[in-house]
Structures are given as structure tokens and as C-alpha cells.
Design a protein around this motif. Structure first.
Motif, mmCIF file in Angstrom:
data_model
loop_
_atom_site.group_PDB
_atom_site.id
_atom_site.type_symbol
_atom_site.label_atom_id
_atom_site.label_comp_id
_atom_site.label_asym_id
_atom_site.label_seq_id
_atom_site.Cartn_x
_atom_site.Cartn_y
_atom_site.Cartn_z
ATOM 1 N N VAL A 83 69.795 13.429 105.019
ATOM 2 C CA VAL A 83 70.126 14.838 105.234
ATOM 3 C C VAL A 83 69.757 15.663 104.009
ATOM 4 N N PHE A 84 69.976 15.112 102.823
ATOM 5 C CA PHE A 84 69.609 15.829 101.608
ATOM 6 C C PHE A 84 68.112 16.131 101.582
ATOM 7 N N ILE A 85 67.295 15.137 101.911
ATOM 8 C CA ILE A 85 65.846 15.333 101.932
ATOM 9 C C ILE A 85 65.463 16.339 103.016
ATOM 10 N N LYS A 86 66.087 16.216 104.169
ATOM 11 C CA LYS A 86 65.793 17.139 105.276
ATOM 12 C C LYS A 86 66.126 18.572 104.889
ATOM 13 N N ASN A 87 67.263 18.752 104.232
ATOM 14 C CA ASN A 87 67.670 20.089 103.805
ATOM 15 C C ASN A 87 66.729 20.633 102.733
ATOM 16 N N LEU A 88 66.292 19.766 101.840
ATOM 17 C CA LEU A 88 65.370 20.172 100.783
ATOM 18 C C LEU A 88 64.059 20.688 101.385
ATOM 19 N N LYS A 89 63.541 19.954 102.352
ATOM 20 C CA LYS A 89 62.290 20.355 102.994
ATOM 21 C C LYS A 89 62.476 21.627 103.820
ATOM 22 N N TYR A 90 63.625 21.741 104.455
ATOM 23 C CA TYR A 90 63.941 22.938 105.242
ATOM 24 C C TYR A 90 63.961 24.174 104.334
ATOM 25 N N ASN A 91 64.643 24.055 103.201
ATOM 26 C CA ASN A 91 64.708 25.173 102.252
ATOM 27 C C ASN A 91 63.338 25.491 101.671
ATOM 28 N N HIS A 92 62.558 24.451 101.411
ATOM 29 C CA HIS A 92 61.217 24.670 100.863
ATOM 30 C C HIS A 92 60.344 25.439 101.852
ATOM 31 N N GLU A 93 60.441 25.091 103.105
ATOM 32 C CA GLU A 93 59.640 25.773 104.124
ATOM 33 C C GLU A 93 59.980 27.260 104.190
ATOM 34 N N ARG A 107 69.395 24.966 85.053
ATOM 35 C CA ARG A 107 69.788 23.576 84.821
ATOM 36 C C ARG A 107 68.876 22.580 85.526
ATOM 37 N N PHE A 108 68.386 22.953 86.705
ATOM 38 C CA PHE A 108 67.574 22.018 87.488
ATOM 39 C C PHE A 108 66.126 22.469 87.609
ATOM 40 N N GLY A 109 65.672 23.234 86.642
ATOM 41 C CA GLY A 109 64.295 23.690 86.631
ATOM 42 C C GLY A 109 63.355 22.694 85.975
ATOM 43 N N GLY A 110 62.099 22.704 86.403
ATOM 44 C CA GLY A 110 61.075 21.910 85.729
ATOM 45 C C GLY A 110 60.889 20.494 86.207
ATOM 46 N N TYR A 111 61.489 20.125 87.335
ATOM 47 C CA TYR A 111 61.301 18.777 87.878
ATOM 48 C C TYR A 111 60.103 18.742 88.822
ATOM 49 N N LEU A 136 63.529 11.732 91.293
ATOM 50 C CA LEU A 136 64.712 10.878 91.201
ATOM 51 C C LEU A 136 65.727 11.452 90.229
ATOM 52 N N THR A 137 65.262 11.866 89.065
ATOM 53 C CA THR A 137 66.158 12.434 88.064
ATOM 54 C C THR A 137 66.791 13.721 88.580
ATOM 55 N N PHE A 138 65.987 14.561 89.216
ATOM 56 C CA PHE A 138 66.487 15.799 89.816
ATOM 57 C C PHE A 138 67.599 15.507 90.815
ATOM 58 N N ARG A 139 67.328 14.598 91.731
ATOM 59 C CA ARG A 139 68.275 14.311 92.807
ATOM 60 C C ARG A 139 69.597 13.770 92.287
ATOM 61 N N GLU A 140 69.523 12.814 91.376
ATOM 62 C CA GLU A 140 70.757 12.208 90.890
ATOM 63 C C GLU A 140 71.514 13.140 89.944
ATOM 64 N N ALA A 141 70.798 13.971 89.197
ATOM 65 C CA ALA A 141 71.463 14.951 88.336
ATOM 66 C C ALA A 141 72.193 15.992 89.187
ATOM 67 N N LEU A 142 71.547 16.449 90.264
ATOM 68 C CA LEU A 142 72.175 17.405 91.163
ATOM 69 C C LEU A 142 73.393 16.793 91.844
#
Length: 215
Positions: A131-141, A203-207, A76-82
Motif C-alpha cells: 500500500v505504501f508503494i501504491k500510494n507513493l506512485k499514486y501521489n507521484h502521478e 527532512r526527506f529531500g534528496g533521495y 530504502l533509506t527514504f522509506r525506512e527513515a519515513l
């Protein structure tokens, strides 16, 4: 000529969204130390569905809706900070290059993710979050081999984490992240405004991404 065409496309959108008469309330993100405006009905529902339960408090005639405090390393913190870095958390924002929404997606990426109607995308916070979640999973794959190989190492002066890699992919796409690792950090892509993927990795490392990325 191109700039004029972009202006002619963007200008009607600005007037459309300006015409919406929302009664704005505020959500106070304790863990981000920032305040983000949400509409009184639609976005409180979005917050409950995608972010978490909110608590109402009143001060004079103004209502504030506060999220329960979440761990500083949570998804949650990662997503809202981004989102705050991308658009100050504004679902309707369009930047000078035509990137749209809370997470500032370009139309090419949206089409890859199955979205072809930009106006519908801008008008739907639920769609933007999905879409944000879908893109996150796509990039992770795509980047999973790099995540497994480099997490915990220091490359190009940057301590590598899973969330940092995914944030960098959000900025420059998986290709930019692959290039970074293949050159051992010597070549780090930048966006049109000069922001380097190294900045996002740091900046967004460690979540903790386990909430959305299945093991």
C-alpha cells in the motif's frame, strides 16, 4: 462522544495485538542509526522481500539481523527513515487520531487505495508495504507536473526535490502540496500534531526514487 467511540474501537484492537506472542529479534539499520524490532519469523521474511537480505550475527543468546549497508540517498533509506518518523517502524501502531500501521495511513486514504478492512491491514506487513508503494506512485502521478516544474528550485525557503515532494504528500496529501506551490510556499499545511509539509520536504529531500518511480 466521538472520542469515546474512537476509544471503543481502538481498545479491542490493542488487546488483539497485545495477545500475539512473537519472539522478537532486532534488525539494526546501519544507515538509519536506529534499531527496529521485528518478529522472528514473519518480519524477517518481510525484510527479505521488501527491504533486502539480512545478515545474522549472535551476541550471547541474542540474535541480531543486520541489513547490508545501503547508499544514504537510496529509496530504502527514504522509506525506512519515513517509517521511523511515522511510527518508529511499527506495523501494528495506531496513533491517537486512528492512523494505522508502519506508515500511519488513515482509513479514508486506505479506502482510496482499495483497503477496506483495517484489522487485516494491521495484521499484514506485506499489505502495508504494498500500500505504501501504491500510494507513493499514486501521489507521484498526481504531482508529476509540480515535480518537473519545481525540482531544483528553492520555494518558501525549501530546496525542492522529488522525494521531498512525495514525503510531503504522504503527510498532507497531494492537495496540500499543490497549495504550497500555488502560494509560492506561503501556505504550508500542517498535520494535527503541528508538523509542516516544509519539515517533510526538507527532512526527506534528496533521495533517489528511481527504484520505484519509473522514468
Amino acid at each position: 462522544m466521538k472520542s469515546r467511540q474512537v476509544f471503543l474501537v481502538v481498545l479491542p484492537l490493542v488487546f488483539i495485538f497485545w495477545s500475539f506472542s512473537y519472539d522478537h529479534l532486532k534488525l539494526d539499520y546501519h544507515n538509519l542509526y536506529e534499531t527496529v524490532e521485528y518478529s522472528s519469523k514473519q518480519n524477517i521474511e518481510i525484510a527479505n522481500e521488501f527491504i533486502g537480505p539480512v545478515i545474522e550475527t549472535k551476541c550471547s543468546d541474542v540474535r541480531y539481523y543486520s541489513l547490508a549497508i545501503t547508499p544514504p540517498d537510496s529509496f530504502l533509506t527514504f522509506r525506512e527513515a519515513l517509517a521511523f518518523k511515522e511510527s518508529q517502524g511499527k506495523f501494528w501502531k495506531i496513533n491517537s487520531l486512528g492512523y494505522m500501521g508502519k506508515y500511519q495511513f488513515g482509513m479514508t486514504t486506505l479506502e482510496t487505495l482499495g483497503v477496506t478492512d483495517s484489522l487485516k491491514f494491521l495484521r499484514s506487513p506485506r499489505l502495508q508495504e504494498r500500500v505504501f508503494i501504491k500510494n507513493l506512485k499514486y501521489n507521484h502521478e498526481i504531482l508529476e507536473p509540480y515535480i518537473e516544474k519545481y525540482t531544483g528550485q528553492k520555494i518558501g525557503g525549501v530546496y525542492i526535490t522529488e522525494s521531498g515532494i512525495l514525503a510531503a504528500a504522504h503527510l498532507s496529501g497531494p492537495g496540500g502540496v499543490k497549495r504550497f506551490f500555488k502560494t509560492k510556499g506561503r501556505k504550508a499545511n500542517r498535520d494535527a500534531y503541528g508538523t509542516s509539509i516544509k519539515t517533510y520536504m526538507t527532512r526527506f529531500g534528496g533521495y533517489d526514487m528511481s527504484e520505484v518511480i519509473e522514468p
